[in-house]
Scaffold this motif. Structure first.
Motif, PDB file in Angstrom:
ATOM      1  N   PHE A 235       0.857  -1.187   0.000  1.00 14.83           N
ATOM      2  CA  PHE A 235       0.000   0.000   0.000  1.00 14.83           C
ATOM      3  C   PHE A 235       0.889   1.230   0.000  1.00 14.83           C
ATOM      4  O   PHE A 235       1.739   1.395   0.868  1.00 14.83           O
ATOM      5  N   ALA A 236       0.682   2.105  -1.000  1.00 11.12           N
ATOM      6  CA  ALA A 236       1.619   3.216  -1.191  1.00 11.12           C
ATOM      7  C   ALA A 236       1.049   4.544  -0.694  1.00 11.12           C
ATOM      8  O   ALA A 236      -0.121   4.849  -0.912  1.00 11.12           O
TER       9      ALA A 236
ATOM     10  N   TRP B 130      -0.008   0.065  -4.253  1.00  9.42           N
ATOM     11  CA  TRP B 130       1.182   0.293  -5.075  1.00  9.42           C
ATOM     12  C   TRP B 130       1.041  -0.497  -6.371  1.00  9.42           C
ATOM     13  O   TRP B 130       0.691  -1.681  -6.359  1.00  9.42           O
ATOM     14  N   VAL B 131       1.277   0.171  -7.500  1.00 10.42           N
ATOM     15  CA  VAL B 131       1.246  -0.528  -8.793  1.00 10.42           C
ATOM     16  C   VAL B 131       2.471  -0.116  -9.610  1.00 10.42           C
ATOM     17  O   VAL B 131       3.024   0.966  -9.412  1.00 10.42           O
ATOM     18  N   ASP B 132       2.860  -0.994 -10.505  1.00  6.68           N
ATOM     19  CA  ASP B 132       3.971  -0.667 -11.396  1.00  6.68           C
ATOM     20  C   ASP B 132       3.442   0.065 -12.631  1.00  6.68           C
ATOM     21  O   ASP B 132       2.264   0.440 -12.681  1.00  6.68           O
ATOM     22  N   TYR B 133       4.293   0.222 -13.601  1.00  6.39           N
ATOM     23  CA  TYR B 133       3.908   0.933 -14.831  1.00  6.39           C
ATOM     24  C   TYR B 133       2.706   0.265 -15.501  1.00  6.39           C
ATOM     25  O   TYR B 133       1.905   0.900 -16.168  1.00  6.39           O
ATOM     26  N   GLU B 134       2.591  -1.052 -15.301  1.00  7.97           N
ATOM     27  CA  GLU B 134       1.472  -1.791 -15.910  1.00  7.97           C
ATOM     28  C   GLU B 134       0.213  -1.751 -15.048  1.00  7.97           C
ATOM     29  O   GLU B 134      -0.771  -2.410 -15.356  1.00  7.97           O
ATOM     30  N   LEU B 135       0.267  -1.024 -13.957  1.00  6.18           N
ATOM     31  CA  LEU B 135      -0.830  -0.935 -12.993  1.00  6.18           C
ATOM     32  C   LEU B 135      -1.085  -2.271 -12.319  1.00  6.18           C
ATOM     33  O   LEU B 135      -2.196  -2.582 -11.902  1.00  6.18           O
ATOM     34  N   GLN B 136      -0.027  -3.067 -12.225  1.00 10.04           N
ATOM     35  CA  GLN B 136      -0.126  -4.344 -11.529  1.00 10.04           C
ATOM     36  C   GLN B 136       0.461  -4.183 -10.132  1.00 10.04           C
ATOM     37  O   GLN B 136       1.499  -3.553  -9.954  1.00 10.04           O
ATOM     38  N   SER B 137      -0.218  -4.755  -9.160  1.00  7.87           N
ATOM     39  CA  SER B 137       0.248  -4.630  -7.785  1.00  7.87           C
ATOM     40  C   SER B 137       1.364  -5.635  -7.526  1.00  7.87           C
ATOM     41  O   SER B 137       1.798  -6.342  -8.441  1.00  7.87           O
ATOM     42  N   THR B 138       1.793  -5.715  -6.280  1.00  4.43           N
ATOM     43  CA  THR B 138       2.844  -6.685  -5.972  1.00  4.43           C
ATOM     44  C   THR B 138       2.289  -8.108  -5.928  1.00  4.43           C
ATOM     45  O   THR B 138       3.047  -9.053  -5.784  1.00  4.43           O
ATOM     46  N   ILE B 139       0.987  -8.278  -6.015  1.00  5.85           N
ATOM     47  CA  ILE B 139       0.415  -9.612  -6.210  1.00  5.85           C
ATOM     48  C   ILE B 139       0.266  -9.814  -7.716  1.00  5.85           C
ATOM     49  O   ILE B 139      -0.497  -9.089  -8.359  1.00  5.85           O
TER      50      ILE B 139
ATOM     51  N   THR C 124      12.173  11.827  -1.749  1.00  6.64           N
ATOM     52  CA  THR C 124      11.730  11.692  -3.127  1.00  6.64           C
ATOM     53  C   THR C 124      11.554  10.196  -3.422  1.00  6.64           C
ATOM     54  O   THR C 124      12.283   9.587  -4.182  1.00  6.64           O
ATOM     55  N   HIS C 125      10.595   9.638  -2.753  1.00  2.00           N
ATOM     56  CA  HIS C 125      10.307   8.214  -2.974  1.00  2.00           C
ATOM     57  C   HIS C 125       8.844   7.929  -2.683  1.00  2.00           C
ATOM     58  O   HIS C 125       8.140   8.734  -2.073  1.00  2.00           O
ATOM     59  N   VAL C 126       8.423   6.778  -3.179  1.00  2.00           N
ATOM     60  CA  VAL C 126       7.092   6.284  -2.848  1.00  2.00           C
ATOM     61  C   VAL C 126       7.260   5.416  -1.608  1.00  2.00           C
ATOM     62  O   VAL C 126       8.133   4.549  -1.571  1.00  2.00           O
ATOM     63  N   ALA C 127       6.421   5.668  -0.602  1.00  2.00           N
ATOM     64  CA  ALA C 127       6.472   4.825   0.588  1.00  2.00           C
ATOM     65  C   ALA C 127       5.470   3.703   0.411  1.00  2.00           C
ATOM     66  O   ALA C 127       4.262   3.939   0.421  1.00  2.00           O
ATOM     67  N   ALA C 128       5.965   2.485   0.181  1.00  2.00           N
ATOM     68  CA  ALA C 128       5.062   1.352  -0.036  1.00  2.00           C
ATOM     69  C   ALA C 128       5.127   0.438   1.186  1.00  2.00           C
ATOM     70  O   ALA C 128       6.196  -0.018   1.572  1.00  2.00           O
ATOM     71  N   TRP C 129       3.978   0.195   1.777  1.00  2.00           N
ATOM     72  CA  TRP C 129       3.922  -0.545   3.036  1.00  2.00           C
ATOM     73  C   TRP C 129       3.503  -1.979   2.797  1.00  2.00           C
ATOM     74  O   TRP C 129       2.563  -2.251   2.066  1.00  2.00           O
ATOM     75  N   GLU C 130       4.215  -2.859   3.465  1.00  2.00           N
ATOM     76  CA  GLU C 130       3.903  -4.276   3.339  1.00  2.00           C
ATOM     77  C   GLU C 130       3.279  -4.776   4.625  1.00  2.00           C
ATOM     78  O   GLU C 130       3.780  -4.506   5.728  1.00  2.00           O
ATOM     79  N   TYR C 131       2.215  -5.507   4.472  1.00  2.00           N
ATOM     80  CA  TYR C 131       1.520  -6.073   5.635  1.00  2.00           C
ATOM     81  C   TYR C 131       2.333  -7.236   6.185  1.00  2.00           C
ATOM     82  O   TYR C 131       2.729  -8.144   5.448  1.00  2.00           O
ATOM     83  N   MET C 132       2.577  -7.203   7.494  1.00  2.00           N
ATOM     84  CA  MET C 132       3.412  -8.242   8.098  1.00  2.00           C
ATOM     85  C   MET C 132       2.633  -9.097   9.090  1.00  2.00           C
ATOM     86  O   MET C 132       3.191 -10.003   9.707  1.00  2.00           O
ATOM     87  N   GLY C 133       1.379  -8.812   9.281  1.00  2.00           N
ATOM     88  CA  GLY C 133       0.595  -9.546  10.285  1.00  2.00           C
ATOM     89  C   GLY C 133      -0.112  -8.560  11.185  1.00  2.00           C
ATOM     90  O   GLY C 133       0.309  -7.404  11.307  1.00  2.00           O
ATOM     91  N   ASP C 134      -1.221  -9.001  11.792  1.00  2.00           N
ATOM     92  CA  ASP C 134      -2.056  -8.078  12.547  1.00  2.00           C
ATOM     93  C   ASP C 134      -1.342  -7.425  13.726  1.00  2.00           C
ATOM     94  O   ASP C 134      -1.593  -6.280  14.057  1.00  2.00           O
ATOM     95  N   ASP C 135      -0.445  -8.140  14.362  1.00  2.00           N
ATOM     96  CA  ASP C 135       0.175  -7.553  15.558  1.00  2.00           C
ATOM     97  C   ASP C 135       1.579  -7.040  15.272  1.00  2.00           C
ATOM     98  O   ASP C 135       2.298  -6.652  16.174  1.00  2.00           O
ATOM     99  N   LYS C 136       1.976  -7.066  13.999  1.00  2.00           N
ATOM    100  CA  LYS C 136       3.316  -6.569  13.678  1.00  2.00           C
ATOM    101  C   LYS C 136       3.203  -5.266  12.890  1.00  2.00           C
ATOM    102  O   LYS C 136       2.272  -5.104  12.110  1.00  2.00           O
ATOM    103  N   PRO C 137       4.144  -4.353  13.102  1.00  2.00           N
ATOM    104  CA  PRO C 137       4.084  -3.116  12.317  1.00  2.00           C
ATOM    105  C   PRO C 137       4.346  -3.394  10.830  1.00  2.00           C
ATOM    106  O   PRO C 137       5.093  -4.317  10.499  1.00  2.00           O
TER     107      PRO C 137
END
Lengths: 246, 223, 648
Positions: free
Chosen positions: C258-259, C416-425, C612-625
């Motif tokens: 999530f960016a 977060w999506v790449d140039y193709e509008l595809q997410s990290t999945i 000067t960057h995109v902050a993209a957040w990765e889910y690590m689990g409900d109780d983890k940041p």
């Protein structure tokens, strides 16, 4: 202000419905009608009762989702308005407000005040489009369009598909809705190409779905939130006539 | 019939308006003949006209066209109405209160009453004529013919009938007032510039026709 | 885990998209029928993509939360859509539109995506006109343009104050055409509750049928989300009631990064809040700023008297009015970008010059415009907006100045999506407001419609095809597989858990409390302390929610409270991530304004060296940041500089 509400409650599409009375108190006259319904529902939920189901979404009068028949008039006692834009200052303290769902055979009740309006989608699917695919179209300014016609097309295109016209019509006719779409395209060169097929197919679909016939009472125009004119119906009649004889 | 039922709603409405407009022209002809009773108390002109209408072969043929016009207008009206009722199986608790044309809401009722009146009307004149129960009218030079005018005048001296007639004609006026502009709307004949004129003409037409028909029994009754 | 590869094609910026299309993989017409695509959402991005993919011959299943695709919230956009047509001959070009959009976004958008957006903007206008969209025209019969915030040219096409509606109805008509043809199957009143992954790829979704309450499984070779933004985290926003970030949030929890969640747009021209029963805020089109002048009383005493109702705005003399936007930003005046206008309004109100009974409003005055152009012209331009204002506020804006105040309107952040509008999945594509890519830290007016339709009509039909080219041998998915089974079970457990709480506080009450925390701390002005407080408070509120929420009714059948509870549960998580992102971004840029980082004049102060960057957040689990990944933003075609709207 305090109000007595008589609301149509119906558990499901096949259930028997009935009117149930509720009292709401201390409603601000600056609240919108749907906010008043929210307050009622919050109270019902707090009491452990099921809230009243009603359709609503954008709450700014454009999505066409809200659909209450209030005191004998779709969208309630004001002109050029949707229920979500109706404010409580239009009511008197102590007034009894009767709230019913849209009533028409093609709009079956889903629950309480919520009805199924997919019949409108089916009518559009029958021809409410210009058959162009994405890409390969001419430049936007390639065909000049008379401003008068563009404006009239916009007037017709303003329809939000709420179904107030059907709800108000004593015959539950969908002519204003259908004619608005037919008119929009009939007035534009892009739409003229398939105008004949469009009007025949859309009218045929409207009939099959069980909407009533237009008897020119013009109740639809009077309640339309976007003030769509009945001249669109005349235009559709004309288009239909020409399509049939050509 | 099944074919008529499967016609699209707009097709039915177009026929409805065409028949309606046709019947409106008939009302003008009928009224102009009726008015002869006022201009010529001797009933001669009226009887000549009636005789002409009753014997002229063209009119005789046209008479059936007229009956057909009435028939289709009525049948279509009933079909449309039944469909309209079917389109809203469950009605509202609070009846609609929108600012629409009042007469337009009651077209089926005014129409049905006019239909009943039409039957009685035909019974009063047409059937009697067919049975030959009409007195003779002798007029030197014109030969012998039926005294239809006398039938009319006699009826118009009956208080009850005059009241009935006036009420019926008022209802017909209401029917016509909506019908006139409605026919143009159904035929798609609207225009920013001309529609207000058509609406005005419709009011004018319905008022003149209604007043014209009503004034005849009143004058004869009080004459 | 996945590394952030933006997949921007090689070559000069003006040729990237052309090169991409020239070399991408395609699916032959006969094979397209073998490929299924799920599209969630029928707004501009989802609707346009579903229609276009259907036209190409793919099997498309499209889902919407409302009763009809025509009701998606894109319909509420009023002002217009940008395009680099340069019809008015005022010096516009693809480059200038690209430049303005990157600058407007405060240099936090991906260059290549924005250039492509500007490039296809012209095709959008052509496409819409061909569909019968009744754009405003001049007497000569050609299209009319108007100016909009953040631009020095007139490049905005419009259809009265209902541009979004008309564009959406255009996409809806194209979609209806495909539904009739049978290439697209429509599912209404469905809410997506989860993504189904098979072997790491997105292969389906679980939806709840909002009428029957049943959970349904739908499988496909690829999934596209066009589900809009998450502005309703704030409870009060200009978003529709059912607008929710749930779908994107579920994707996040299944592994899609999530960016920039903190990039939220606060729109300067909304009708001010009037009571705590209020359910939503109403937007007045930004186009009003073309002719309206924004002001507050110069003297605090006047403002106080107005707040108490002792003075009317019309009684304030001309010299006692502070046209603060014209004063601070002479070059752009009332047409500065939204974030600038919003903050300026907040600054004046915080300084005690606000009007209305709450003191949280400024005037938008049409007096001069009416005198200059006549009431008729103003009525023709904004009649419907004035009418709407009058219905809501019960004041006539032709005579009394309108009152406006900023409100949450749009979220630039997203999946977060790449140039193709595809997410990290892999196989999960995201378009429109739901993705993050084109608007950086602030979106310019009339750009959202452009982006939605660009993604839907002209980008996704190509890029998804590129992905699907090697999927033609994968047979249609059965939804009986263990992955579907498991995901549905997890959704069902979430629902069961909500009912099991059986507490004493309504869902809306929790939502309002969350909204207050967000607006006070993660709103127009943010600081470290407030953000840290917000995170703690949200965590606390979330805990309370799961102990005290009350969801009445049944699991089966329609249950509006359950729908809301599921959404608010997600908002309670998302709000935290927004605050965390805002806390991590130690700079001010666009809609993200950190009080610690501002110039002496109170303007946003960027830190280009570190952010000067995109902050993209990765889910690590409900109780983890959540874990932060950075996608560096490289500007090769635009010189990065401080935004300046004071001088041209």
């Amino acid at each position: 202000m305090d109000l007595k509400l008589k609301i149509w409650r119906q558990q499901g599409p096949d259930a028997q419905g009935k009117f149930v009375e509720y009292l709401v108190q201390n409603i601000s006259s600056d609240a919108s009608f749907l906010e008043m319904m929210d307050i009622l529902n919050e109270e019902l939920v707090a009491k452990g009762e099921e809230p009243v189901a009603f359709d609503h979404d954008c709450r700014e009068g454009i999505c066409g989702m809200c659909s209450l028949y209030i005191n004998g008039r779709p969208h309630g006692p004001d002109t050029a308005i949707t229920t979500c834009q109706l404010h409580m200052r239009k009511f008197k303290d102590g007034e009894t407000v009767v709230i019913e769902p849209w009533r028409a055979k093609p709009f079956p009740v889903i629950k309480d005040l919520m009805v199924d309006r997919s019949a409108f989608d089916e009518i559009i699917q029958a021809g409410g489009y210009v058959s162009v695919n994405t890409g390969g179209v001419p430049d936007a300014n390639a065909i000049p369009i008379k401003k008068e016609n563009a404006d009239l097309a916009m007037d017709a295109a303003a329809c939000i598909g709420c179904g107030a016209c059907v709800a108000a019509c004593k015959n539950a006719s969908a002519m204003l809705f259908v004619s608005a779409k037919v008119s929009q395209f009939a007035l534009l060169p892009q739409g003229r190409v398939e105008a004949n097929n469009r009007v025949e197919n859309m009218v045929a679909k409207m009939d099959v779905l069980g909407f009533g016939n237009c008897t020119n009472t013009y109740a639809c125009e009077a309640v339309c939130p976007k003030e769509i004119s009945i001249t669109n119906i005349a235009r559709m009649n004309r288009e239909f006539f020409v399509a049939k004889i050509s | 019939m099944s074919n008529t039922l499967s016609y699209s709603s707009i097709t039915k409405k177009i026929w409805m308006s065409l028949f309606g407009l046709f019947l409106m022209t008939f009302l003008v002809v009928h009224l102009s003949i009726n008015l002869l009773l006022l201009f010529d108390p001797s009933r001669e002109l009226f009887n000549i006209a009636a005789h002409f209408m009753g014997t002229n072969p063209l009119i005789q043929i046209f008479q059936w066209v007229l009956f057909a016009g009435f028939g289709f207008h009525i049948i279509l009206g009933v079909i449309l109405q039944i469909q309209n009722w079917m389109a809203r199986p469950k009605g509202y608790k609070v009846k609609g209160t929108s600012e629409d044309s009042v007469f337009s809401k009651y077209m089926i009722y005014t129409g049905m009453i006019i239909f009943v009146f039409l039957i009685i009307h035909l019974g009063n004149f047409f059937v009697l004529k067919m049975q030959g129960d009409v007195p003779e009218f002798h007029q030197p030079g014109a030969g012998e013919m039926e005294d239809m005018g006398l039938l009319v005048v006699n009826l118009f001296r009956n208080t009850g009938y005059v009241i009935f007639y006036v009420i019926m004609l008022l209802l017909m006026g209401f029917h016509l007032d909506h019908a006139f502009q409605s026919a143009f709307q159904s035929l798609g004949l609207t225009h920013n510039k001309y529609t207000p004129f058509i609406k005005g003409l419709g009011h004018f037409y319905s008022i003149v026709i209604t007043a014209g028909y009503i004034i005849i029994p009143l004058i004869i009754y009080f004459r | 885990m996945a590394k952030l590869d933006s997949k921007v094609p090689e070559g000069p910026i003006a040729e990237k998209w052309t090169n991409y299309k020239a070399h991408q993989n395609l699916v032959n017409p006969a094979n397209k029928r073998k490929v299924d695509i799920i599209v969630v959402g029928t707004g501009l991005a989802g609707g346009a993509a579903a229609a276009s993919l259907g036209e190409l011959g793919f099997n498309v299943k499209v889902f919407c939360i409302q009763d009809s695709p025509r009701r998606a919230h894109s319909i509420a956009a009023q002002g217009g859509i940008n395009a680099a047509k340069n019809y008015p001959n005022d010096g516009d070009s693809v480059y200038r539109l690209f430049y303005d959009t990157v600058k407007g976004g405060d240099y936090r958008a991906r260059e290549a995506n924005v250039y492509r957006l500007a490039e296809v903007s012209n095709n959008i206008i052509d496409q819409c006109v061909a569909q019968g969209v009744p754009f405003a025209r001049e007497y000569g019969g050609l299209l009319d343009n108007r100016s909009f915030g953040g631009a020095l040219v007139s490049r905005t096409f419009y259809a009265r104050g209902q541009t979004g509606q008309q564009l959406l109805l255009g996409a809806y008509s194209a979609l209806s055409k495909e539904i009739k043809k049978g290439s697209v199957e429509l599912f209404t009143r469905r809410e997506m509750l989860d993504i189904v992954k098979i072997d790491g790829k997105a292969r389906g979704i679980i939806v709840r049928n909002l009428v029957t309450g049943e959970l349904e499984r739908h499988g496909a070779h690829a999934v596209l989300l066009g589900t809009g933004g998450y502005g309703n985290v704030f409870f009060l926003s200009t978003n529709a009631m059912t607008s929710n970030g749930g779908a994107a949030w579920r994707a996040y929890k299944r592994g899609a990064f999530f960016a920039n969640p903190s990039f939220v747009q606060i729109h300067p021209t909304c009708i001010p809040v009037h009571g705590d029963y209020q359910s939503k805020l109403t937007l007045m089109s930004e186009s009003l700023r073309n002719d309206g002048r924004i002001w507050v009383p110069k003297k605090k005493e006047d403002a106080q008297k107005i707040q108490k109702g002792e003075l009317r705005p019309t009684q304030i003399a001309e010299e006692d009015r502070d046209y603060y936007l014209e004063r601070r930003y002479p070059a752009f005046g009332n047409l500065v970008p939204r974030d600038v206008a919003s903050r300026a309004a907040k600054e004046r109100c915080d300084a005690g010059h606000g009007v209305g009974n709450t003191g949280l409003a400024v005037y938008l005055d049409f007096k001069d415009a009416i005198e200059r152009l006549g009431r008729n012209v103003i009525e023709a331009r904004y009649g419907n907006l004035f009418q709407m204002y009058e219905k809501i506020v019960d004041e006539n804006p032709y005579e009394t100045p309108m009152m406006i105040y900023p409100a949450i309107h749009y979220t630039m952040g997203g999946t977060w999506v790449d140039y193709e509008l595809q997410s990290t999945i892999p196989g999960l594509f995201v378009g429109g407001e739901a993705n993050f890519s084109d608007h950086g830290a602030n979106r310019l007016g009339a750009s959202a419609l452009m982006q939605g339709l660009s993604d839907g009509y002209f980008v996704l039909p190509y890029t998804m095809q590129n992905y699907l080219a090697d999927q033609i041998t994968v047979p249609h998915f059965s939804t009986d597989g263990p992955e579907f089974e498991q995901t549905e079970k997890e959704v069902q457990e979430r629902i069961d858990k909500l009912f099991a709480v059986n507490g004493d506080e309504t869902v809306d009450s929790f939502h309002k409390r969350l909204g207050h925390i967000m607006w006070d701390n993660v709103g127009m002005a943010r600081n470290k302390e407030g953000l840290e407080k917000a995170i703690t408070e949200i965590q606390q509120l979330r805990k309370e929610f799961w102990q005290r929420v009350k969801v009445p009714g049944e699991k089966t059948g329609m249950n509006v409270e359950l729908e809301k509870a599921l959404r608010v549960a997600d908002f309670l998580e998302q709000g935290e991530l927004m605050a965390l992102d805002a806390l991590t971004r130690n700079e001010s840029s666009g809609g993200h304004f950190r009080e610690e980082y501002q110039t002496k004049e109170g303007e946003a102060l960027r830190d280009d060296k570190n952010f000067t960057h995109v902050a993209a957040w990765e889910y690590m689990g409900d109780d983890k940041p959540a874990k932060l990944h950075k996608e560096p933003l490289v500007y090769e075609n635009i010189e990065v500089k401080q935004r300046n709207y004071k001088t041209a």
